[in-house]
Motif scaffolding. Structure first.
Motif, short mmCIF file in Angstrom:
data_model
loop_
_atom_site.label_atom_id
_atom_site.label_comp_id
_atom_site.label_asym_id
_atom_site.label_seq_id
_atom_site.Cartn_x
_atom_site.Cartn_y
_atom_site.Cartn_z
N GLY A 80 -6.51 3.08 14.79
CA GLY A 80 -6.11 3.75 13.56
C GLY A 80 -4.61 3.70 13.40
O GLY A 80 -3.89 3.24 14.29
N GLY A 81 -4.15 4.12 12.25
CA GLY A 81 -2.72 4.12 12.02
C GLY A 81 -2.40 4.51 10.60
O GLY A 81 -3.25 5.00 9.85
N SER A 82 -1.15 4.27 10.24
CA SER A 82 -0.70 4.58 8.89
C SER A 82 0.41 3.63 8.51
O SER A 82 1.09 3.07 9.38
N CYS A 83 0.59 3.43 7.24
CA CYS A 83 1.66 2.59 6.73
C CYS A 83 1.95 3.01 5.30
O CYS A 83 1.19 3.78 4.70
N SER A 84 3.05 2.54 4.77
CA SER A 84 3.40 2.87 3.38
C SER A 84 4.12 1.70 2.75
O SER A 84 4.69 0.84 3.43
N PHE A 85 4.10 1.66 1.41
CA PHE A 85 4.77 0.61 0.66
C PHE A 85 4.98 1.08 -0.76
O PHE A 85 4.39 2.07 -1.21
N THR A 86 5.84 0.39 -1.49
CA THR A 86 6.06 0.66 -2.91
C THR A 86 5.24 -0.32 -3.71
O THR A 86 5.31 -1.53 -3.50
N SER A 87 4.44 0.18 -4.63
CA SER A 87 3.56 -0.65 -5.44
C SER A 87 4.38 -1.39 -6.50
O SER A 87 4.96 -0.78 -7.39
N THR A 88 4.39 -2.71 -6.39
CA THR A 88 5.09 -3.55 -7.37
C THR A 88 4.16 -4.54 -8.03
O THR A 88 4.60 -5.33 -8.86
N GLN A 89 2.89 -4.54 -7.63
CA GLN A 89 1.92 -5.51 -8.14
C GLN A 89 0.72 -4.79 -8.73
O GLN A 89 0.58 -3.58 -8.59
N GLU A 90 -0.17 -5.54 -9.36
CA GLU A 90 -1.33 -4.92 -10.02
C GLU A 90 -2.41 -4.49 -9.04
O GLU A 90 -2.92 -3.40 -9.13
N ASP A 91 -2.79 -5.35 -8.12
CA ASP A 91 -3.89 -5.05 -7.21
C ASP A 91 -3.47 -5.37 -5.77
O ASP A 91 -2.80 -6.37 -5.52
N TYR A 92 -3.92 -4.53 -4.86
CA TYR A 92 -3.70 -4.75 -3.44
C TYR A 92 -5.06 -4.83 -2.76
O TYR A 92 -5.97 -4.06 -3.08
N GLU A 93 -5.20 -5.78 -1.82
CA GLU A 93 -6.44 -5.95 -1.10
C GLU A 93 -6.35 -5.27 0.26
O GLU A 93 -5.50 -5.61 1.07
N PHE A 94 -7.22 -4.30 0.49
CA PHE A 94 -7.32 -3.60 1.76
C PHE A 94 -8.41 -4.30 2.55
O PHE A 94 -9.56 -4.38 2.09
N ALA A 95 -8.09 -4.83 3.73
CA ALA A 95 -9.02 -5.73 4.41
C ALA A 95 -9.04 -5.53 5.92
O ALA A 95 -8.05 -5.12 6.53
N LEU A 96 -10.19 -5.85 6.52
CA LEU A 96 -10.31 -5.98 7.96
C LEU A 96 -10.00 -7.43 8.29
O LEU A 96 -10.58 -8.34 7.70
N TYR A 97 -9.08 -7.65 9.21
CA TYR A 97 -8.58 -8.97 9.55
C TYR A 97 -7.91 -9.58 8.32
O TYR A 97 -7.70 -8.93 7.31
#
Length: 121
Positions: A80-97
Motif C-alpha cells: 500500500g501507499g500514497s501519492c499526489s499530483f496536480t491534475s493537468t490532463q483530462e483522464d488519468y489511468e489508475f492501474a495494476l502494473y
C-alpha cells in the motif's frame, strides 16, 4: 472518490479531475501479495499552465518508461501507499502494473485485489 477495486479482471480504471486540482491517492492490497500500483496521464498531453506541486512518486516501472507516454505520475510497489499530483490532463489511468497493450498478453495477477481512493481539492 472511491473506494475503487482493481483485480485480475479489472486491471485499470479512468478517472477525471478538475483542471489544476491537487489529487491525493491512497491504495492498499486487500487480497494477495504485493502490487505494483500506478497512475498514468494520457499519452497525448494537453498544454497546461497549472502551477501546482509536482507528482510525489513519478518513477518509471521496472520495464522502463514509454518514451511516447513518459513516466506515470505515481508508481509504487508493496502492500500500500500514497501519492499526489496536480491534475493537468483530462483522464488519468489508475492501474495494476503497467497498462498492457492490446497486442500483449498480460500476466495473471492471481488473487490480487487492490483498493484505492482519490481525493482532490
Amino acid at each position: 472518490m472511491g473506494p475503487y477495486l482493481l483485480d485480475n479482471s479489472n486491471r485499470s480504471t479512468l478517472l477525471a479531475f478538475p483542471d489544476c486540482a491537487h489529487v491525493a491517492v491512497r491504495w492498499s492490497v486487500v487480497s494477495g501479495s504485493s502490487a505494483n500500483f500506478s497512475v498514468w496521464p494520457p499519452p497525448l498531453k494537453l498544454i497546461s499552465n497549472c502551477s501546482g506541486p509536482p507528482p510525489t512518486n513519478s518513477t518509471c516501472p521496472s520495464s522502463g518508461c514509454d518514451p511516447y507516454q513518459g513516466p506515470p505520475v505515481c508508481y509504487e510497489a508493496g502492500q500500500g501507499g500514497s501519492c499526489s499530483f496536480t491534475s493537468t490532463q483530462e483522464d488519468y489511468e489508475f492501474a495494476l502494473y503497467e497498462p498492457c497493450s492490446p497486442q500483449a498478453v498480460c500476466p495473471s495477477l492471481g488473487n490480487l485485489v487492490v483498493s484505492f481512493t482519490a481525493d482532490y481539492r
